[in-house]
Design an enzyme around this catalytic site. Structure first.
Site, PDB file in Angstrom:
ATOM      1  N   SER A   1      -0.311   9.246 -10.368  1.00 56.47           N
ATOM      2  CA  SER A   1      -0.193  10.292  -9.352  1.00 56.47           C
ATOM      3  C   SER A   1       0.901   9.898  -8.379  1.00 56.47           C
ATOM      4  O   SER A   1       1.151   8.700  -8.161  1.00 56.47           O
ATOM      5  CB  SER A   1      -1.511  10.466  -8.586  1.00 56.47           C
ATOM      6  OG  SER A   1      -1.336  11.291  -7.447  1.00 56.47           O
TER       7      SER A   1
ATOM      8  N   TYR B   1      -8.536   6.526  -4.329  1.00 57.82           N
ATOM      9  CA  TYR B   1      -7.675   7.245  -5.263  1.00 57.82           C
ATOM     10  C   TYR B   1      -6.245   6.722  -5.176  1.00 57.82           C
ATOM     11  O   TYR B   1      -5.625   6.396  -6.203  1.00 57.82           O
ATOM     12  CB  TYR B   1      -7.710   8.745  -4.954  1.00 57.82           C
ATOM     13  CG  TYR B   1      -6.875   9.582  -5.893  1.00 57.82           C
ATOM     14  CD1 TYR B   1      -7.345   9.914  -7.159  1.00 57.82           C
ATOM     15  CD2 TYR B   1      -5.619  10.046  -5.524  1.00 57.82           C
ATOM     16  CE1 TYR B   1      -6.590  10.688  -8.036  1.00 57.82           C
ATOM     17  CE2 TYR B   1      -4.856  10.825  -6.388  1.00 57.82           C
ATOM     18  CZ  TYR B   1      -5.349  11.139  -7.630  1.00 57.82           C
ATOM     19  OH  TYR B   1      -4.594  11.906  -8.486  1.00 57.82           O
TER      20      TYR B   1
END
Length: 259
Positions: free
Chosen positions: A150, A164
């Site tokens: 990401s 995350y």
């Protein structure tokens, strides 16, 4: 030569988290390029329905509904796959999770669940499928492992998604480390760092795409074709010399953030 540069004819792929979102985008792109694709996800009904839909155009998509978030699940997925195939050309480690909470209230379970699935599982899933990847790999036609990271692992998102961000940054570096070892076995490891794509995980992009697009230099969110194109590039002959690198697919967001 260049006519087959992006072809996946005759290749077999496994996409974890392949029933929806980015995983489904990648699975469909692979099928359109001629690959036989297996998808896995926790929810059996969704996985089976997606496989049916992706096979409707004449391609091959097979559902393997398994929760591969732990060691037992990983072994179950390996066993389920082995009932169909002995070799694996392309493994896409896409299954992931996120957790949003303020710093003073961020729970341990929000750390463990996310880091285990986003960082630990890609390593041990690749390890478990290493023999199948090696069986398919040759110097002229290497096998591929594509980790879905990401842009939050590259630049800082204002949202408080601590585990995350840490897990995706770790996955980008893990990709480099794995790549150096597995290239010795003719297995090319690389990663994709997506920006804003409409998905169940990125509900903001899904439900407020126009608003999100105003903050993206390209002035739009990512499309299915954008993600499929990046994955096809890395999975095909075109990406054979891309070893350990992370392809950023974000319309310029990470550069705008200063990543």
């Amino acid at each position: 030569m260049t006519n087959d540069l992006f072809s996946l004819r005759g290749r077999v792929a496994l996409v974890t988290g392949g029933s929806r979102g980015i995983g489904r985008m990648i699975a469909k792109g692979f099928i359109d390029q001629g690959a036989r694709v297996y998808i896995s996800s926790r929810k059996a009904d969704v996985c089976e329905q997606t496989a049916k839909e992706l096979s409707a155009g004449g391609g091959q998509c097979i559902a393997l509904p398994v929760d591969a978030s732990n060691k037992e699940g990983i072994q179950a997925l390996v066993s389920a796959y082995a009932r169909h195939e002995t070799k694996l050309d392309i493994l896409v480690n896409n299954a992931g999770a996120a957790w949003l909470a303020e710093f003073d209230e961020f729970p341990e379970k929000g750390w463990d669940k996310v880091v285990d699935l986003n960082l630990k599982t890609p390593f041990f899933l690749t390890q478990a499928f290493a023999s199948a990847l090696r069986a398919a790999a040759t110097a002229d036609k290497p096998s591929k492992v594509i980790n879905i990271a990401s842009i939050d692992g590259i630049s800082v998102n204002p949202q408080e998604t601590y585990s995350y961000a840490a897990s995706k940054a770790g996955l980008i570096h893990l990709t480099r480390r794995m790549a150096l070892r597995l290239i010795q076995d003719h297995i090319v490891v690389s990663a994709i760092a997506p920006g804003a794509f409409a998905s169940d995980m990125n509900t903001t992009a899904r439900d407020h795409g126009d608003e999100v697009a105003r903050r993206i230099p390209a002035r739009r969110i990512g499309t299915d074709e954008d993600m499929a194109g990046a994955a096809i590039y890395l999975a095909s002959r075109a990406g054979d010399y891309v070893v350990g690198n992370t392809l950023v697919v974000d319309g310029g967001v990470s550069d705008a953030r200063g990543g």
